[in-house]
Design a protein around this motif. Structure first.
Motif, short mmCIF file in Angstrom:
data_model
loop_
_atom_site.label_atom_id
_atom_site.label_comp_id
_atom_site.label_asym_id
_atom_site.label_seq_id
_atom_site.Cartn_x
_atom_site.Cartn_y
_atom_site.Cartn_z
N VAL A 175 -6.56 -1.03 4.81
CA VAL A 175 -5.41 -1.93 4.90
C VAL A 175 -4.71 -1.79 6.24
O VAL A 175 -4.79 -0.74 6.90
N ILE A 223 -2.40 0.45 -4.67
CA ILE A 223 -2.23 -0.89 -4.08
C ILE A 223 -1.68 -1.84 -5.14
O ILE A 223 -2.18 -1.88 -6.27
N VAL A 251 -5.11 -6.41 3.05
CA VAL A 251 -6.44 -5.80 2.91
C VAL A 251 -7.34 -6.36 4.01
O VAL A 251 -7.38 -7.57 4.25
N GLY A 270 0.84 -1.20 0.00
CA GLY A 270 0.00 0.00 0.00
C GLY A 270 0.87 1.24 0.00
O GLY A 270 1.82 1.33 0.77
#
Length: 473
Positions: free
Chosen positions: A45, A61, A28, A16
């Motif tokens: 996240v 991401i 996630v 991320g």
């Protein structure tokens, strides 16, 4: 060629990317009920290593396995490596044990974050029955704003009573401070301004912004829209002043604030003005006089920290000036800093500037000694990575110097956490102050010459530790 945008699901391991930070190992998660409102096209996240949470846009991401080797070769920071190792260890344990579970640090919403309760440390040993017990995250000190009890007009006595973060004569508890309804104007002109403004956005302040950088303005507008916070950019400093209650000035040139204030005329009447540009005491007193003549209120607010700390809201702010204005700015300081000090009232202007310049002089001396040591190790034929490993185990090590060591090892000084030009200017101001007080500063003088030489070589916008190249010869 980058992979096309894909849909990520809960429990996917990813990288991320937050603004100002490298792509970070993460997973996630299903959104926590206490999480902030979800921005459009984003995922909730959990970041490994740092053990915190954030909404990250889908476009920022990337799948973990696909990008792991690329990012491992690109990003060499110690914290990044530890986060990567943590996630790789988790994946390995999951392959060995299908019932293996990850023990996540619980999400704490922002309104409950400022008064952390003591908790027992988690044992580091991993047991299959309890899942992963991550290394405990070091506690961040409670954000502190402090004032001195002493009523004195002597700046020197004020400085001698400089309070400690964890033990102060009088402390203002900011845990119950709510976001100010005042409209904040911001003149953004140095490396730290963007991070400070983003933290003001995160805390829900209403903001008016002026900057020479159209790129910064566009980035802040987009960020404010994602956070659903009011922010408006203007084409001139005067428009910001007209539409704001309190103006923060955060510029690179110590002479620029006076120039802009003179252009404002009576626009600053009844306004609060907070000067965050690095200044010497005499310049600060001149600005205060100009603001007072315009029937405004003045507060000097010197910032200690690097660009990363400005992004994280972990600066230290040293202030002096109008106490009423200091109190009105509590929610702003809480958003940008881990600690804020009021070192004197309007009769004691310059106290914060003095403390700030002394700390900057010390920073310059530390840095030149540190880079000379690494240069000497290199000349002696010692492998720098090995020397750094030894250094990191000694009591000489600190997060500040560790960051500089990583830059020296990678020979990448372009990502300026602390611009060379800014540190050299502060050293020069500190030396001017030493002349006034007849305090010999031979170490600071030598450090200043090394920094000046690096500037002559065109390194102004590089990180200050680029002087490593200068000290080698």
């Amino acid at each position: 060629m980058e992979s096309p945008l894909k849909e990520f699901r809960v429990n996917d391991f990813v990288f991320g990317k937050m603004s100002g930070f490298p792509p970070w190992p993460a997973i996630v998660m299903a959104a926590d009920p206490a999480a902030p409102p979800r921005p459009k096209d984003s995922k909730w996240v959990y970041f490994f290593g740092e053990h915190n949470y954030a909404w990250i846009e889908d476009k920022h991401i990337k799948p973990f396995e696909e990008y792991k080797e690329q990012y491992k070769a690109t990003y060499k920071q110690t914290k990044f490596k530890k986060a990567l190792e943590e996630l790789e260890s988790i994946i390995e344990n999951m392959h060995k044990d299908p019932d293996y579970r990850i023990n996540f640090v619980k999400y704490i919403s922002k309104e409950h974050r400022s008064t952390p309760k003591e908790s027992k440390s988690t044992p580091k040993k991993i047991r299959k029955s309890s899942g992963l017990n991550s290394t405990p995250v070091p506690k961040k000190k409670a954000r502190t704003s402090s004032m001195l009890n002493e009523d004195t007009n002597d700046n020197d006595s004020i400085l001698s009573s400089l309070p400690l973060v964890d033990k102060v004569p009088k402390t203002l508890n900011t845990s119950n401070v709510t976001t100010s309804e005042k409209v904040i104007g911001f003149w953004a002109g140095n490396l730290y301004a963007g991070g400070i403004i983003k933290n003001l956005i995160n805390s829900g302040h209403q903001l008016n912004i002026w900057s020479h950088s159209s790129t910064l303005c566009e980035e802040l507008e987009e960020y404010a829209e994602q956070q659903r916070t009011y922010l408006k950019t203007f084409n001139s400093p005067a428009e910001v002043v007209r539409n704001s209650d309190i103006i923060f000035s955060c510029l690179a040139d110590p002479d620029k604030p006076k120039e802009l204030i003179l252009e404002m005329g009576d626009l600053l009447s009844g306004k609060g003005y907070v000067e965050m540009t690095s200044l010497d005491p005499e310049r600060s007193k001149d600005l205060s006089e100009l603001i007072s003549n315009s029937e405004g209120r003045y507060l000097e607010a010197m910032i200690q920290g690097c660009r990363e700390e400005s992004m994280k809201g972990e600066l230290v702010v040293l202030t002096a000036g109008a106490e009423e204005l200091f109190l009105q700015c509590q929610s702003s300081f809480k958003a940008m800093a881990k600690a804020t000090f009021l070192l004197g009232d309007s009769k004691n202007l310059g106290a914060a500037c003095k403390a700030h310049l002394i700390l900057q002089v010390m920073r310059g001396i530390f840095l030149t000694g540190f880079t000379e040591g690494f240069a000497m190790a290199d000349k002696c034929g010692i492998i720098l990575k090995s020397f750094h490993n030894v250094f990191s185990y000694t009591d000489l090590s600190s997060s500040y110097l560790e960051g500089k060591a990583e830059m020296i090892l990678s020979k990448n000084f372009a990502s300026a956490e602390e611009p060379l030009s800014q540190l050299q200017k502060d050293l020069a101001l500190g030396l001017e102050m030493s002349n006034k007080y007849r305090q010999p500063m031979p170490l600071a003088s030598n450090a200043n010459e090394i920094l000046k030489h690096a500037r002559r070589l065109g390194c102004d916008n590089q990180d200050a530790c680029c002087i490593y190249n200068r000290t080698r010869y």
